[in-house]
Design a protein around this motif. Structure first.
Motif, PDB file in Angstrom:
ATOM      1  N   VAL A 207      30.412  51.789  34.101  1.00  0.00           N
ATOM      2  CA  VAL A 207      29.540  52.238  35.192  1.00  0.00           C
ATOM      3  C   VAL A 207      30.086  51.768  36.537  1.00  0.00           C
ATOM      4  O   VAL A 207      30.204  52.557  37.484  1.00  0.00           O
ATOM      5  N   SER A 208      30.470  50.500  36.625  1.00  0.00           N
ATOM      6  CA  SER A 208      30.890  49.988  37.932  1.00  0.00           C
ATOM      7  C   SER A 208      32.207  50.601  38.380  1.00  0.00           C
ATOM      8  O   SER A 208      32.391  50.870  39.573  1.00  0.00           O
ATOM      9  N   SER A 209      33.124  50.891  37.463  1.00  0.00           N
ATOM     10  CA  SER A 209      34.356  51.529  37.943  1.00  0.00           C
ATOM     11  C   SER A 209      34.104  52.968  38.368  1.00  0.00           C
ATOM     12  O   SER A 209      34.728  53.443  39.323  1.00  0.00           O
ATOM     13  N   ALA A 210      33.181  53.645  37.714  1.00  0.00           N
ATOM     14  CA  ALA A 210      32.831  55.011  38.147  1.00  0.00           C
ATOM     15  C   ALA A 210      32.162  54.993  39.523  1.00  0.00           C
ATOM     16  O   ALA A 210      32.421  55.858  40.363  1.00  0.00           O
ATOM     17  N   LEU A 211      31.329  53.990  39.770  1.00  0.00           N
ATOM     18  CA  LEU A 211      30.677  53.870  41.073  1.00  0.00           C
ATOM     19  C   LEU A 211      31.710  53.598  42.163  1.00  0.00           C
ATOM     20  O   LEU A 211      31.659  54.167  43.256  1.00  0.00           O
ATOM     21  N   LEU A 212      32.651  52.738  41.841  1.00  0.00           N
ATOM     22  CA  LEU A 212      33.716  52.409  42.794  1.00  0.00           C
ATOM     23  C   LEU A 212      34.483  53.672  43.188  1.00  0.00           C
ATOM     24  O   LEU A 212      34.812  53.879  44.357  1.00  0.00           O
ATOM     25  N   LYS A 213      34.736  54.540  42.210  1.00  0.00           N
ATOM     26  CA  LYS A 213      35.462  55.796  42.480  1.00  0.00           C
ATOM     27  C   LYS A 213      34.714  56.710  43.441  1.00  0.00           C
ATOM     28  O   LYS A 213      35.348  57.497  44.145  1.00  0.00           O
ATOM     29  N   ILE A 214      33.376  56.631  43.459  1.00  0.00           N
ATOM     30  CA  ILE A 214      32.638  57.466  44.431  1.00  0.00           C
ATOM     31  C   ILE A 214      32.283  56.668  45.696  1.00  0.00           C
ATOM     32  O   ILE A 214      31.431  57.075  46.477  1.00  0.00           O
ATOM     33  N   GLY A 215      32.914  55.514  45.879  1.00  0.00           N
ATOM     34  CA  GLY A 215      32.782  54.775  47.127  1.00  0.00           C
ATOM     35  C   GLY A 215      31.660  53.764  47.182  1.00  0.00           C
ATOM     36  O   GLY A 215      31.336  53.242  48.242  1.00  0.00           O
ATOM     37  N   ILE A 216      31.059  53.482  46.027  1.00  0.00           N
ATOM     38  CA  ILE A 216      30.003  52.472  45.983  1.00  0.00           C
ATOM     39  C   ILE A 216      30.646  51.141  45.625  1.00  0.00           C
ATOM     40  O   ILE A 216      31.102  50.933  44.499  1.00  0.00           O
ATOM     41  N   ARG A 217      30.713  50.256  46.622  1.00  0.00           N
ATOM     42  CA  ARG A 217      31.477  49.022  46.437  1.00  0.00           C
ATOM     43  C   ARG A 217      30.609  47.785  46.540  1.00  0.00           C
ATOM     44  O   ARG A 217      31.085  46.681  46.320  1.00  0.00           O
ATOM     45  N   GLY A 218      29.363  47.950  46.922  1.00  0.00           N
ATOM     46  CA  GLY A 218      28.448  46.808  46.964  1.00  0.00           C
ATOM     47  C   GLY A 218      27.513  46.872  45.768  1.00  0.00           C
ATOM     48  O   GLY A 218      26.654  47.748  45.689  1.00  0.00           O
ATOM     49  N   VAL A 219      27.720  45.977  44.837  1.00  0.00           N
ATOM     50  CA  VAL A 219      26.948  45.972  43.593  1.00  0.00           C
ATOM     51  C   VAL A 219      26.689  44.521  43.190  1.00  0.00           C
ATOM     52  O   VAL A 219      27.574  43.677  43.316  1.00  0.00           O
ATOM     53  N   THR A 220      25.487  44.239  42.728  1.00  0.00           N
ATOM     54  CA  THR A 220      25.171  42.911  42.189  1.00  0.00           C
ATOM     55  C   THR A 220      24.757  43.067  40.731  1.00  0.00           C
ATOM     56  O   THR A 220      23.968  43.952  40.419  1.00  0.00           O
ATOM     57  N   VAL A 221      25.294  42.236  39.869  1.00  0.00           N
ATOM     58  CA  VAL A 221      24.888  42.289  38.464  1.00  0.00           C
ATOM     59  C   VAL A 221      24.369  40.939  37.992  1.00  0.00           C
ATOM     60  O   VAL A 221      24.835  39.899  38.443  1.00  0.00           O
ATOM     61  N   SER A 222      23.407  40.985  37.106  1.00  0.00           N
ATOM     62  CA  SER A 222      22.893  39.761  36.477  1.00  0.00           C
ATOM     63  C   SER A 222      22.712  39.999  34.991  1.00  0.00           C
ATOM     64  O   SER A 222      22.369  41.109  34.575  1.00  0.00           O
ATOM     65  N   ASP A 223      22.916  38.947  34.243  1.00  0.00           N
ATOM     66  CA  ASP A 223      22.600  39.000  32.822  1.00  0.00           C
ATOM     67  C   ASP A 223      21.109  38.766  32.671  1.00  0.00           C
ATOM     68  O   ASP A 223      20.584  37.779  33.184  1.00  0.00           O
ATOM     69  N   VAL A 224      20.448  39.686  31.984  1.00  0.00           N
ATOM     70  CA  VAL A 224      19.001  39.560  31.790  1.00  0.00           C
ATOM     71  C   VAL A 224      18.692  39.816  30.323  1.00  0.00           C
ATOM     72  O   VAL A 224      19.568  40.199  29.541  1.00  0.00           O
ATOM     73  N   ARG A 225      17.471  39.565  29.951  1.00  0.00           N
ATOM     74  CA  ARG A 225      17.028  39.900  28.599  1.00  0.00           C
ATOM     75  C   ARG A 225      15.737  40.666  28.726  1.00  0.00           C
ATOM     76  O   ARG A 225      14.909  40.371  29.579  1.00  0.00           O
ATOM     77  N   GLY A 226      15.580  41.680  27.898  1.00  0.00           N
ATOM     78  CA  GLY A 226      14.403  42.521  28.044  1.00  0.00           C
ATOM     79  C   GLY A 226      13.845  43.019  26.734  1.00  0.00           C
ATOM     80  O   GLY A 226      14.410  42.794  25.659  1.00  0.00           O
TER      81      GLY A 226
END
Ligand code: ATP
Ligand code: GLN
Length: 142
Positions: free
Chosen positions: A33-52
């Motif tokens: 997902v993040s590399s696909a977003l980068l390809k469309i110019g989305i470079r600001g992303v925050t990720v966290s490990d969560v449990r749900g």
């Protein structure tokens, strides 16, 4: 996996200049997902490990054999992406394209209005703070 389109959305309420796209995803799909977003110019992303806990219930992600988690929560990754209003649909579509397997547990996306963005280094606010050099708005205006 057959392509699924996000149903068209009339407008976001409440109205804002920026929205946070918050996606709860399968951990092993996040780099795709993040590399696909980068390809469309989305470079600001925050990720966290969560449990749900959702329809998938306490079933662990199947990794080879049948492994079950200690408790009822499943390990997920939360991706948070703040974008301008015009970029929200492209980001959602890209996320569902890349994250979807079609099986229960693919995740969910929340769209949250954001009041302001401040860049710590410069003190810039609003559009100036949200824009990133070489980002999607640069790519689409070129
Ligand atoms: P600078 O030019 O000062 O580096 P920047 O806009 O590139 O500013 P960073 O300071 O590099 O921002 O960002 C710090 C962290 O903030 C990033 O690692 C990321 O986690 C998060 N972040 C930045 N922009 C966004 C965004 N638009 N959406 C979600 N998270 C973001
Ligand atoms: N909207 C920003 C731009 O076009 C990108 C935001 C982001 O990468 N999250 O520059």
């Amino acid at each position: 996996v057959p392509v699924v389109r996000a149903q068209s959305f009339p407008d976001y309420i409440p109205d804002a200049k920026f929205y946070k796209v918050e996606a709860i995803l399968r951990p092993w799909r996040v780099s795709q997902v993040s590399s696909a977003l980068l390809k469309i110019g989305i470079r600001g992303v925050t990720v966290s490990d969560v449990r749900g806990f959702g329809a998938q219930g306490g079933l662990a992600e199947r990794q080879g054999g049948s492994e079950f988690s200690e408790d009822k929560f499943v390990a997920k990754v939360k991706m948070e992406i703040v974008v301008s209003k015009e970029q929200v649909e492209a980001v959602i579509q890209k996320i569902i394209e890349e994250a979807r397997t079609g099986e229960i547990g693919d995740g969910k996306v929340f769209v949250v209005p954001v009041s302001d963005v401040i860049r710590v280094r410069t003190g810039e606010r609003g559009e100036q703070a949200e824009r990133m050099t070489g980002g999607r708005s640069d790519m689409t205006s070129a």
